[in-house]
Design a protein around this motif. Structure first.
Motif, mmCIF file in Angstrom:
data_model
loop_
_atom_site.group_PDB
_atom_site.id
_atom_site.type_symbol
_atom_site.label_atom_id
_atom_site.label_comp_id
_atom_site.label_asym_id
_atom_site.label_seq_id
_atom_site.Cartn_x
_atom_site.Cartn_y
_atom_site.Cartn_z
ATOM 1 N N ALA A 115 0.992 -1.278 -0.034
ATOM 2 C CA ALA A 115 -0.003 -0.026 0.059
ATOM 3 C C ALA A 115 0.827 1.116 0.026
ATOM 4 O O ALA A 115 0.588 2.131 -0.772
ATOM 5 C CB ALA A 115 -1.009 0.032 1.235
ATOM 6 N N ALA A 116 1.846 1.393 0.838
ATOM 7 C CA ALA A 116 2.730 2.324 1.048
ATOM 8 C C ALA A 116 3.557 2.600 -0.485
ATOM 9 O O ALA A 116 3.600 3.780 -1.095
ATOM 10 C CB ALA A 116 3.903 2.240 1.970
ATOM 11 N N LYS A 117 3.981 1.338 -0.955
ATOM 12 C CA LYS A 117 4.615 1.525 -2.276
ATOM 13 C C LYS A 117 3.958 1.981 -3.334
ATOM 14 O O LYS A 117 4.185 3.009 -4.346
ATOM 15 C CB LYS A 117 5.518 0.095 -2.509
ATOM 16 C CG LYS A 117 6.027 0.025 -3.776
ATOM 17 C CD LYS A 117 6.894 -1.076 -3.924
ATOM 18 C CE LYS A 117 7.821 -1.490 -5.279
ATOM 19 N NZ LYS A 117 7.056 -1.392 -6.503
ATOM 20 N N LYS A 118 2.536 1.735 -3.533
ATOM 21 C CA LYS A 118 1.659 2.115 -4.344
ATOM 22 C C LYS A 118 1.293 3.598 -4.387
ATOM 23 O O LYS A 118 1.333 4.307 -4.950
ATOM 24 C CB LYS A 118 0.351 1.343 -4.454
ATOM 25 C CG LYS A 118 0.594 -0.022 -4.891
ATOM 26 C CD LYS A 118 -0.677 -0.884 -4.903
ATOM 27 C CE LYS A 118 -1.597 -0.493 -5.827
ATOM 28 N NZ LYS A 118 -2.611 -1.297 -6.027
ATOM 29 N N LEU A 119 1.284 3.918 -2.998
ATOM 30 C CA LEU A 119 1.100 5.455 -2.836
ATOM 31 C C LEU A 119 2.380 6.508 -3.350
ATOM 32 O O LEU A 119 2.168 7.388 -3.745
ATOM 33 C CB LEU A 119 0.847 5.586 -1.220
ATOM 34 C CG LEU A 119 -0.522 5.563 -0.478
ATOM 35 C CD1 LEU A 119 -0.511 5.327 0.889
ATOM 36 C CD2 LEU A 119 -1.603 6.366 -1.135
ATOM 37 N N ILE A 120 3.407 5.770 -3.029
ATOM 38 C CA ILE A 120 4.545 6.512 -3.493
ATOM 39 C C ILE A 120 4.646 6.572 -5.310
ATOM 40 O O ILE A 120 4.865 7.446 -5.842
ATOM 41 C CB ILE A 120 6.006 5.906 -2.894
ATOM 42 C CG1 ILE A 120 5.832 6.032 -1.527
ATOM 43 C CG2 ILE A 120 7.331 6.476 -3.790
ATOM 44 C CD1 ILE A 120 6.944 5.474 -0.677
ATOM 45 N N GLU A 121 4.723 5.169 -5.623
ATOM 46 C CA GLU A 121 4.770 5.096 -7.141
ATOM 47 C C GLU A 121 3.557 5.255 -8.022
ATOM 48 O O GLU A 121 3.844 6.022 -9.111
ATOM 49 C CB GLU A 121 5.047 3.606 -7.477
ATOM 50 C CG GLU A 121 6.556 3.353 -6.813
ATOM 51 C CD GLU A 121 6.928 1.933 -7.218
ATOM 52 O OE1 GLU A 121 8.348 1.742 -6.903
ATOM 53 O OE2 GLU A 121 6.253 1.083 -7.706
ATOM 54 N N GLU A 122 2.374 5.318 -7.625
ATOM 55 C CA GLU A 122 1.263 5.346 -8.199
ATOM 56 C C GLU A 122 0.542 6.622 -7.906
ATOM 57 O O GLU A 122 -0.086 7.426 -8.874
ATOM 58 C CB GLU A 122 0.256 4.128 -8.245
ATOM 59 C CG GLU A 122 0.909 2.791 -8.919
ATOM 60 C CD GLU A 122 0.036 1.849 -8.576
ATOM 61 O OE1 GLU A 122 -1.228 1.735 -8.238
ATOM 62 O OE2 GLU A 122 0.560 0.786 -8.787
ATOM 63 N N GLU A 123 0.525 7.138 -6.766
ATOM 64 C CA GLU A 123 -0.075 8.371 -6.377
ATOM 65 C C GLU A 123 0.941 9.392 -6.116
ATOM 66 O O GLU A 123 0.435 10.650 -5.793
ATOM 67 C CB GLU A 123 -0.827 8.146 -5.065
ATOM 68 C CG GLU A 123 -1.874 6.981 -5.227
ATOM 69 C CD GLU A 123 -3.213 7.235 -5.958
ATOM 70 O OE1 GLU A 123 -3.253 8.485 -6.197
ATOM 71 O OE2 GLU A 123 -3.617 6.507 -6.601
ATOM 72 N N GLY A 124 2.139 9.216 -6.329
ATOM 73 C CA GLY A 124 3.093 10.512 -6.303
ATOM 74 C C GLY A 124 3.386 11.196 -5.036
ATOM 75 O O GLY A 124 3.642 12.117 -4.749
ATOM 76 N N CYS A 125 3.335 10.257 -3.940
ATOM 77 C CA CYS A 125 3.472 10.659 -2.262
ATOM 78 C C CYS A 125 4.803 10.976 -2.318
ATOM 79 O O CYS A 125 5.895 10.248 -2.549
ATOM 80 C CB CYS A 125 2.743 9.646 -1.363
ATOM 81 S SG CYS A 125 1.147 9.888 -1.475
ATOM 82 N N ASP A 126 5.023 12.107 -1.289
ATOM 83 C CA ASP A 126 6.512 12.598 -1.139
ATOM 84 C C ASP A 126 6.804 11.466 0.191
ATOM 85 O O ASP A 126 8.289 11.604 0.348
ATOM 86 C CB ASP A 126 6.531 13.845 -0.939
ATOM 87 C CG ASP A 126 6.266 14.657 -2.122
ATOM 88 O OD1 ASP A 126 6.947 14.670 -3.053
ATOM 89 O OD2 ASP A 126 5.179 15.418 -2.341
ATOM 90 N N ILE A 127 6.235 11.132 0.771
ATOM 91 C CA ILE A 127 6.354 10.690 2.056
ATOM 92 C C ILE A 127 5.236 9.894 2.439
ATOM 93 O O ILE A 127 4.019 10.220 2.474
ATOM 94 C CB ILE A 127 6.851 11.586 3.253
ATOM 95 C CG1 ILE A 127 7.511 10.817 4.437
ATOM 96 C CG2 ILE A 127 5.586 12.384 3.606
ATOM 97 C CD1 ILE A 127 8.263 11.784 5.440
ATOM 98 N N VAL A 128 5.371 8.543 3.321
ATOM 99 C CA VAL A 128 4.002 7.808 3.689
ATOM 100 C C VAL A 128 4.074 7.464 5.036
ATOM 101 O O VAL A 128 5.313 7.416 5.660
ATOM 102 C CB VAL A 128 4.112 6.531 2.739
ATOM 103 C CG1 VAL A 128 2.798 5.723 3.447
ATOM 104 C CG2 VAL A 128 3.858 6.850 1.293
#
Length: 154
Positions: free
Chosen positions: A46-59
């Motif tokens: 979930a965290a990896k997808k937030l970074i890679e697919e949603e463009g999050c700078d930090i999770v």
């Protein structure tokens, strides 16, 4: 505008995601993307997808492992997955776990879940916007949840 990802679980007995979002929104103006998964072992992807697919700078990865030995082993596996996801994405994923046996009763456990989540949310803000504050806090024995340990004296 920076984007903070929040990954939390349905297994937790307290809405850590809501507490994190509330604390972040009290302090900074950012975009927030939230995803909720069943349990802690689901947090790394979930965290990896937030970074890679949603463009999050930090999770923030929020979870509550149970009190049994098998739950502690699952928490360790989830932590290893979160570390791997950080290395794979070169992005901080702040793990915020509160084990079910950390509180002496339900009231203390809820207090700890809220406080640790909020204090780590402030750490996320520092990492993104004011890393020099973390440098000033180096060696001061900061703890998230209960009282700080304080620095050692020579």
């Amino acid at each position: 505008m920076p984007t903070i990802g929040i990954a939390d679980t349905t297994f937790a007995r307290y809405n850590m995601g809501r507490a994190a979002i509330d604390e972040i929104q009290k302090n900074v103006s950012v975009q927030i993307k939230r995803v909720t998964v069943p349990g802690i072992k689901d947090l790394p992807v979930a965290a990896k997808k937030l970074i890679e697919e949603e463009g999050c700078d930090i999770v923030m990865a929020l979870g509550m492992p149970g009190a049994q030995q098998k739950d502690k082993m699952c928490a360790h596996e989830a932590s290893q997955g979160l570390i791997m996801a950080q290395l794979m994405t070169n992005t901080h994923i702040i793990e915020v776990f509160v084990h079910e046996d950390e509180g002496k009763d339900e009231k203390e456990l809820a207090f700890l879940m809220d406080r640790r989540t909020r204090e780590h949310a402030l750490n996320v803000i520092k990492l993104l916007f004011k890393p020099e504050k973390l440098v000033r806090e180096a060696g001061t024995g900061q703890r998230q949840g209960f009282e700080d340990a304080g620095p050692l004296r020579m």
